[in-house]
Design a protein around this motif. Structure first.
Motif, PDB file in Angstrom:
ATOM      1  N   THR A  55      -7.705  10.983   2.738  1.00 23.48           N
ATOM      2  CA  THR A  55      -6.214  10.480   2.477  1.00 23.48           C
ATOM      3  C   THR A  55      -6.315   9.698   1.465  1.00 23.48           C
ATOM      4  O   THR A  55      -6.820   8.515   1.166  1.00 23.48           O
ATOM      5  CB  THR A  55      -5.819   9.675   3.780  1.00 23.48           C
ATOM      6  OG1 THR A  55      -6.181  10.470   5.035  1.00 23.48           O
ATOM      7  CG2 THR A  55      -4.449   9.453   3.684  1.00 23.48           C
ATOM      8  N   PRO A  56      -5.613  10.073   0.208  1.00 20.91           N
ATOM      9  CA  PRO A  56      -5.389   9.382  -0.868  1.00 20.91           C
ATOM     10  C   PRO A  56      -4.584   8.016  -0.503  1.00 20.91           C
ATOM     11  O   PRO A  56      -3.415   8.279   0.039  1.00 20.91           O
ATOM     12  CB  PRO A  56      -4.863  10.603  -1.881  1.00 20.91           C
ATOM     13  CG  PRO A  56      -4.136  11.248  -1.149  1.00 20.91           C
ATOM     14  CD  PRO A  56      -4.783  11.469   0.190  1.00 20.91           C
ATOM     15  N   ALA A  57      -4.820   7.126  -1.344  1.00 20.66           N
ATOM     16  CA  ALA A  57      -4.156   5.753  -1.546  1.00 20.66           C
ATOM     17  C   ALA A  57      -4.355   4.925  -2.306  1.00 20.66           C
ATOM     18  O   ALA A  57      -5.310   5.029  -3.009  1.00 20.66           O
ATOM     19  CB  ALA A  57      -4.568   5.157   0.176  1.00 20.66           C
ATOM     20  N   VAL A  58      -3.297   4.023  -2.613  1.00 24.30           N
ATOM     21  CA  VAL A  58      -3.176   3.127  -3.797  1.00 24.30           C
ATOM     22  C   VAL A  58      -2.602   1.880  -3.163  1.00 24.30           C
ATOM     23  O   VAL A  58      -1.860   1.782  -2.218  1.00 24.30           O
ATOM     24  CB  VAL A  58      -2.697   3.691  -5.019  1.00 24.30           C
ATOM     25  CG1 VAL A  58      -1.523   4.064  -4.822  1.00 24.30           C
ATOM     26  CG2 VAL A  58      -2.777   2.652  -6.147  1.00 24.30           C
ATOM     27  N   GLY A  59      -3.087   0.735  -3.471  1.00 28.13           N
ATOM     28  CA  GLY A  59      -2.694  -0.590  -3.009  1.00 28.13           C
ATOM     29  C   GLY A  59      -3.046  -1.645  -3.999  1.00 28.13           C
ATOM     30  O   GLY A  59      -3.943  -1.600  -4.765  1.00 28.13           O
ATOM     31  N   TRP A  60      -2.409  -2.880  -3.672  1.00 26.88           N
ATOM     32  CA  TRP A  60      -2.562  -3.958  -4.396  1.00 26.88           C
ATOM     33  C   TRP A  60      -2.424  -5.413  -3.463  1.00 26.88           C
ATOM     34  O   TRP A  60      -1.644  -5.316  -2.450  1.00 26.88           O
ATOM     35  CB  TRP A  60      -1.831  -4.161  -5.644  1.00 26.88           C
ATOM     36  CG  TRP A  60      -0.310  -4.380  -5.733  1.00 26.88           C
ATOM     37  CD1 TRP A  60       0.322  -3.404  -6.212  1.00 26.88           C
ATOM     38  CD2 TRP A  60       0.502  -5.273  -4.911  1.00 26.88           C
ATOM     39  NE1 TRP A  60       1.812  -3.777  -5.990  1.00 26.88           N
ATOM     40  CE2 TRP A  60       2.002  -4.726  -5.427  1.00 26.88           C
ATOM     41  CE3 TRP A  60       0.476  -6.310  -4.671  1.00 26.88           C
ATOM     42  CZ2 TRP A  60       3.040  -5.734  -4.989  1.00 26.88           C
ATOM     43  CZ3 TRP A  60       1.495  -7.344  -4.416  1.00 26.88           C
ATOM     44  CH2 TRP A  60       2.700  -6.696  -4.396  1.00 26.88           C
ATOM     45  N   ALA A  61      -2.909  -6.306  -3.808  1.00 25.32           N
ATOM     46  CA  ALA A  61      -2.728  -7.643  -3.057  1.00 25.32           C
ATOM     47  C   ALA A  61      -2.560  -8.621  -3.920  1.00 25.32           C
ATOM     48  O   ALA A  61      -3.111  -8.658  -5.057  1.00 25.32           O
ATOM     49  CB  ALA A  61      -3.583  -7.846  -1.928  1.00 25.32           C
ATOM     50  N   ALA A  62      -1.852  -9.583  -3.829  1.00 24.85           N
ATOM     51  CA  ALA A  62      -2.053 -10.800  -4.438  1.00 24.85           C
ATOM     52  C   ALA A  62      -1.965 -12.279  -3.527  1.00 24.85           C
ATOM     53  O   ALA A  62      -1.568 -12.336  -2.707  1.00 24.85           O
ATOM     54  CB  ALA A  62      -0.493 -10.982  -5.164  1.00 24.85           C
ATOM     55  N   GLU A  72       0.917  -0.958  -0.115  1.00 27.69           N
ATOM     56  CA  GLU A  72      -0.073  -0.051   0.102  1.00 27.69           C
ATOM     57  C   GLU A  72       0.783   1.247  -0.054  1.00 27.69           C
ATOM     58  O   GLU A  72       1.950   1.079   0.513  1.00 27.69           O
ATOM     59  CB  GLU A  72      -1.002  -0.171   1.255  1.00 27.69           C
ATOM     60  CG  GLU A  72      -1.567  -1.252   1.627  1.00 27.69           C
ATOM     61  CD  GLU A  72      -2.702  -1.508   0.743  1.00 27.69           C
ATOM     62  OE1 GLU A  72      -3.520  -0.496   0.200  1.00 27.69           O
ATOM     63  OE2 GLU A  72      -3.354  -2.718   0.666  1.00 27.69           O
ATOM     64  N   LEU A  73       0.379   2.426  -0.628  1.00 27.39           N
ATOM     65  CA  LEU A  73       1.035   3.597  -0.709  1.00 27.39           C
ATOM     66  C   LEU A  73       0.060   4.625   0.013  1.00 27.39           C
ATOM     67  O   LEU A  73      -0.809   4.852  -1.028  1.00 27.39           O
ATOM     68  CB  LEU A  73       1.617   3.885  -2.060  1.00 27.39           C
ATOM     69  CG  LEU A  73       3.019   4.544  -2.087  1.00 27.39           C
ATOM     70  CD1 LEU A  73       3.727   4.745  -3.432  1.00 27.39           C
ATOM     71  CD2 LEU A  73       2.696   6.280  -1.774  1.00 27.39           C
ATOM     72  N   ILE A  74       0.154   5.146   0.966  1.00 28.38           N
ATOM     73  CA  ILE A  74      -0.834   5.843   1.786  1.00 28.38           C
ATOM     74  C   ILE A  74      -0.539   7.373   1.766  1.00 28.38           C
ATOM     75  O   ILE A  74       0.640   7.670   2.006  1.00 28.38           O
ATOM     76  CB  ILE A  74      -1.190   5.441   3.160  1.00 28.38           C
ATOM     77  CG1 ILE A  74      -1.435   3.931   2.850  1.00 28.38           C
ATOM     78  CG2 ILE A  74      -2.360   6.063   3.699  1.00 28.38           C
ATOM     79  CD1 ILE A  74      -1.457   3.222   4.171  1.00 28.38           C
ATOM     80  N   GLY A  75      -1.418   8.248   1.306  1.00 34.71           N
ATOM     81  CA  GLY A  75      -0.940   9.685   1.685  1.00 34.71           C
ATOM     82  C   GLY A  75      -0.456  10.219   0.237  1.00 34.71           C
ATOM     83  O   GLY A  75       0.090  11.443   0.455  1.00 34.71           O
ATOM     84  N   SER A  76      -0.472   9.852  -0.868  1.00 37.79           N
ATOM     85  CA  SER A  76       0.086  10.312  -2.154  1.00 37.79           C
ATOM     86  C   SER A  76      -0.939  10.219  -3.146  1.00 37.79           C
ATOM     87  O   SER A  76      -1.785   9.312  -3.486  1.00 37.79           O
ATOM     88  CB  SER A  76       1.341   9.689  -2.667  1.00 37.79           C
ATOM     89  OG  SER A  76       1.527  10.133  -3.945  1.00 37.79           O
ATOM     90  N   ALA A  77      -1.404  11.434  -3.489  1.00 39.08           N
ATOM     91  CA  ALA A  77      -2.467  11.579  -4.680  1.00 39.08           C
ATOM     92  C   ALA A  77      -1.657  11.703  -6.092  1.00 39.08           C
ATOM     93  O   ALA A  77      -2.516  11.924  -6.929  1.00 39.08           O
ATOM     94  CB  ALA A  77      -3.253  13.066  -4.483  1.00 39.08           C
ATOM     95  N   GLU A  78      -0.552  11.521  -5.976  1.00 39.38           N
ATOM     96  CA  GLU A  78       0.320  11.625  -7.372  1.00 39.38           C
ATOM     97  C   GLU A  78       0.322  10.426  -8.026  1.00 39.38           C
ATOM     98  O   GLU A  78       0.124   9.195  -7.717  1.00 39.38           O
ATOM     99  CB  GLU A  78       1.698  11.889  -7.005  1.00 39.38           C
ATOM    100  CG  GLU A  78       1.997  12.994  -6.128  1.00 39.38           C
ATOM    101  CD  GLU A  78       1.304  14.311  -6.714  1.00 39.38           C
ATOM    102  OE1 GLU A  78       1.644  14.540  -7.596  1.00 39.38           O
ATOM    103  OE2 GLU A  78       0.683  15.122  -5.572  1.00 39.38           O
ATOM    104  N   PRO A  79       0.053  10.383  -9.397  1.00 37.94           N
ATOM    105  CA  PRO A  79       0.009   9.058 -10.320  1.00 37.94           C
ATOM    106  C   PRO A  79       1.388   8.457 -10.186  1.00 37.94           C
ATOM    107  O   PRO A  79       1.427   7.324 -10.556  1.00 37.94           O
ATOM    108  CB  PRO A  79      -0.253   9.879 -11.760  1.00 37.94           C
ATOM    109  CG  PRO A  79       0.074  11.258 -11.785  1.00 37.94           C
ATOM    110  CD  PRO A  79      -0.398  11.678 -10.086  1.00 37.94           C
TER     111      PRO A  79
END
Length: 429
Positions: free
Chosen positions: A300-307, A131-138
């Motif tokens: 809080t913007p965030a982006v993540g993945w799981a596998a 997860e990458l939390i707190g960044s709204a950047e592409p």
RNA sequence: GCGAUCGUAGCUCAGUUGGUUAGAGCGCCGGUUUGUGGUACCGGAGGUCGGGGGUUCAAGACCCCUCGAUCGCCCCA
């Protein structure tokens, strides 16, 4: 004699080569996440049910039927975590992790969903998660996807797997698209499959990835998200795709790739294979800019993945467990003590070793040969004197001899020194 | 929740249109051969044929129920 209880449906006992493959996935993930400077986190496997029901939106079968929930003795409703993201978000808010923003986090472990098991789907399953939390950047999306791509390459399974990418736009884009989809499908409601007629009311986005052939042509004619993207959303997606191109990450656009939950925005992605039957998604994720608010936090913007670790492990070329560096064969039980002493020395020197000292003495050596061990050290009695033999190629034997040090002399010395060495060894054992 | 397929030895599986004491390979245990070795051979242990009921002179096989597994649908965070 009572009957043996059976394992819970949908749980699995992982053993041998499969367990090695599982461990290899985790070890590779750990190595890669350090390269990308993602920090390690551990969360509890259970939380207040609220953590998941609020983040998932109270809706759907997901919350009502597919979670392992129970009451504890105090009457609180608790739930075994069905995903990582909600628990991470809760920890982020309750533990003051805002101070670390932008925060790159990695974790892995068991998750629980009350589902019917099928290929690559279990009730207790295991995921790796980033997860990458707190960044709204592409750039955050690019970073995360580049790491995922890198991981699959390191695992050696990138060839059969393709990255499918879509954007859901920002909140306004997404809502406009949803309205247009409902309008489109409502006009042809009667032509939809029964399941999709149901989806039209509950979750219209899901019609887009329907498996029913009757829905196919209607889906092909359906409005595309691109027509509804705001300028900002279009720029965001453009920055993500050009970033991926710069990083050398191959991707294909899949306009039908959607997310069922409301908090998803912008990027949605899945790494998909056709080698796992109906469960082809091997790694998936997206941007969830709306999640923190649903748990009472500041936007809080965030982006993540799981596998899924099991699915990744299934794609690995299954390799057998490593053969021993040395098997020590005790062909006469009188030599157990020196054998144990030698075994300890061999292992201390960093060679993997096993002792073979049970069953028919005559067949012990054959078992060692069959095991594929790199070297074999056999101890037996020749008359009343201890005797030993080694087998293996020169390089391996030389390592073994170094490990043993002066414990056993070279074979030519056997007649003079062997007995004394063995009794000395047994004396200290 | 729904559907399809399948349950015979520790494992992988045979078992004929229903027919007499249920088999093989691998693994395990013991022995013979070899005698410095991955060979070959002999023997042994291990099965209420997933469980229950039914049809039949006779069921591992056919029918019903049940439990379990696999794969798929639904759902997919």
């Amino acid at each position: 004699m009572s009957k043996t209880p059976q394992a819970i449906r949908g749980t699995q006992d992982i053993f041998g080569a499969e367990a090695e493959a599982f461990a290899h996935v985790v070890a590779t993930f750990e190595r890669i996440r350090k390269l990308y400077r993602f920090r390690r986190a551990e969360m509890p496997v259970f939380e207040k049910t609220e953590v998941f029901s609020r983040s998932l939106g109270e809706t759907t079968d997901v919350v009502s039927k597919e979670m392992y929930s129970f009451e504890d003795r105090g009457g609180d409703s608790l739930t075994l975590r069905p995903e990582f993201t909600a628990g991470i978000a809760r920890a982020f808010l309750t533990d003051g992790w805002q101070q670390h923003v932008p925060l790159k986090l990695a974790t892995h472990g068991p998750l629980f969903r009350y589902e019917r098991p099928q290929k690559g789907r279990y009730r207790q399953f295991h995921q790796i998660d980033a997860e990458l939390i707190g960044s709204a950047e592409p750039q955050a999306d690019v970073e995360l996807l580049t790491m995922a791509d890198h991981l699959l390459q390191e695992l050696g399974i990138a060839d059969g797997v393709t990255l499918q990418l879509n954007t859901l736009g920002d909140a306004e884009s997404r809502e406009a698209w949803r309205v247009a989809l409902v309008e489109h499908f409502s006009e042809h409601r009667a032509d939809l499959s029964e399941d999709s007629q149901d989806r039209l009311d509950r979750n219209p986005f899901r019609i887009l990835d329907s498996k029913d052939s009757r829905d196919r042509t209607l889906v092909d004619d359906a409005p595309r998200i691109d027509s509804f993207l705001s300028a900002e959303a279009r720029d965001f997606f453009g920055a993500v795709t050009s970033g991926l191109d710069a990083a050398g990450v191959a991707w294909v656009r899949n306009q039908s790739l959607v997310r069922g939950l409301d908090y998803y925005r912008h990027t949605a992605f899945e790494f998909v294979t056709d080698r796992l039957g109906a469960q082809g998604t091997v790694l998936g994720g997206g941007r969830y800019d709306g999640l923190m608010e649903s748990l009472g936090g500041a936007p809080t913007p965030a982006v993540g993945w799981a596998a899924g670790i099991e699915r990744l492990a299934m794609l690995l070329d299954m390799q057998d467990e490593d053969a021993a560096d040395c098997i020590l064969v005790v062909e006469d039980d009188a030599l157990m003590a020196p054998a144990i002493a030698a075994l300890r020395r061999i292992r201390t020197a960093g060679l993997s070793a096993d002792l073979l000292a049970s069953g028919s003495p005559r067949k012990r050596y054959d078992k060692a040969v069959k095991s594929g061990a790199r070297t074999i050290l056999a101890l037996s009695m020749r008359g009343s004197a201890p005797d030993y033999r080694m087998k293996g190629d020169a390089a391996d034997l030389s390592r073994l001899e170094d490990a043993l040090g002066d414990m056993f002399k070279a074979r030519s010395d056997m007649g003079t020194d062997m007995g004394a060495d063995l009794s000395a060894a047994s004396g200290t054992a």
